[in-house]
Design a protein around this motif. Structure first.
Motif, mmCIF file in Angstrom:
data_model
loop_
_atom_site.group_PDB
_atom_site.id
_atom_site.type_symbol
_atom_site.label_atom_id
_atom_site.label_comp_id
_atom_site.label_asym_id
_atom_site.label_seq_id
_atom_site.Cartn_x
_atom_site.Cartn_y
_atom_site.Cartn_z
ATOM 1 N N MET A 1 3.572 2.675 -6.274
ATOM 2 C CA MET A 1 2.486 2.453 -7.229
ATOM 3 C C MET A 1 2.636 3.373 -8.434
ATOM 4 S SD MET A 1 -0.335 0.816 -7.994
ATOM 5 C CE MET A 1 -1.040 0.141 -6.519
ATOM 6 N N LEU A 2 2.935 4.637 -8.203
ATOM 7 C CA LEU A 2 3.123 5.575 -9.310
ATOM 8 C C LEU A 2 4.321 5.179 -10.173
ATOM 9 C CD1 LEU A 2 2.369 8.970 -7.551
ATOM 10 C CD2 LEU A 2 0.939 7.742 -9.194
ATOM 11 N N ALA B 1 0.835 -1.203 0.000
ATOM 12 C CA ALA B 1 0.000 0.000 0.000
ATOM 13 C C ALA B 1 0.868 1.250 0.000
ATOM 14 C CB ALA B 1 -0.971 0.001 1.178
ATOM 15 N N ASP B 2 1.810 1.289 -0.939
ATOM 16 C CA ASP B 2 2.760 2.395 -1.031
ATOM 17 C C ASP B 2 2.475 3.191 -2.303
ATOM 18 O OD1 ASP B 2 5.130 3.740 -0.031
ATOM 19 O OD2 ASP B 2 6.124 2.940 -1.821
ATOM 20 N N THR B 3 2.065 4.423 -2.152
ATOM 21 C CA THR B 3 1.669 5.249 -3.292
ATOM 22 C C THR B 3 2.840 5.607 -4.212
ATOM 23 O OG1 THR B 3 -0.141 6.143 -1.990
ATOM 24 C CG2 THR B 3 0.472 7.356 -3.968
#
Length: 164
Positions: free
Chosen positions: A136-137, A131-133
């Motif tokens: 993810m990007l 759950a690491d933004t």
């Protein structure tokens, strides 16, 4: 009047030759003196851009590891770091044969672009798991560049350039 004779040709192999003659080399240009089509030049640049993106992905994963992560994901993050770095180096190494129309190494760059897509998908999996933004990007950007690179290597004038 002089009688002209052609100079004798030798068929003896070159001494201590390990590398084939330049015409048969894997890295030799197959179209000497011909400027590559625009698609080939764009794919060449795109491979370098994708390599930079994978380098930045490796840097991001390395910074995550240096900050400290849970021990259950350390192995997977190290695997992702190594794979992203290897894909970036591989794309840089395989960019020149695409421009020079090396058929065998063009096939290797197609395989490398598929591996790059796999690494991007693994990045997206790890980002969802953690759950690491930012990861993810980075995974989305890497996946988009890998998709565009696969399209460029498999279905444009690059194919015709490397087959001739």
């Amino acid at each position: 009047m002089q009688d002209s004779q052609p100079s004798p040709t030798t068929t003896a192999p070159r001494p201590f030759s390990v590398v084939p003659p330049p015409r048969q080399s894997l890295l030799a240009a197959r179209h000497p003196g011909v400027r590559p089509p625009l698609d080939v030049r764009q794919t060449f640049v795109l491979m370098f851009v994708a390599a930079v993106l994978y380098g930045l992905l490796a840097y991001l994963v390395g910074s995550m590891l240096s900050e400290g992560v849970h021990t259950s994901v350390t192995t997977e993050l190290w695997m992702l770091l190594v794979m992203a770095a290897l894909v970036g180096l591989g794309l840089i190494a395989l960019a020149l044969p695409v421009r020079r129309a090396g058929h065998v190494l063009w096939r290797a760059s197609q395989f490398g672009s598929l591996v790059a897509l796999g690494v991007a998908l693994f990045t997206l999996f790890m980002a969802a798991w953690l759950a690491d933004t930012p990861l993810m990007l980075a995974g989305i950007v890497a996946a988009l560049s890998a998709i565009v690179l696969n399209i460029a290597l498999w279905s444009t004038n690059v194919r015709r350039w490397c087959h001739e």
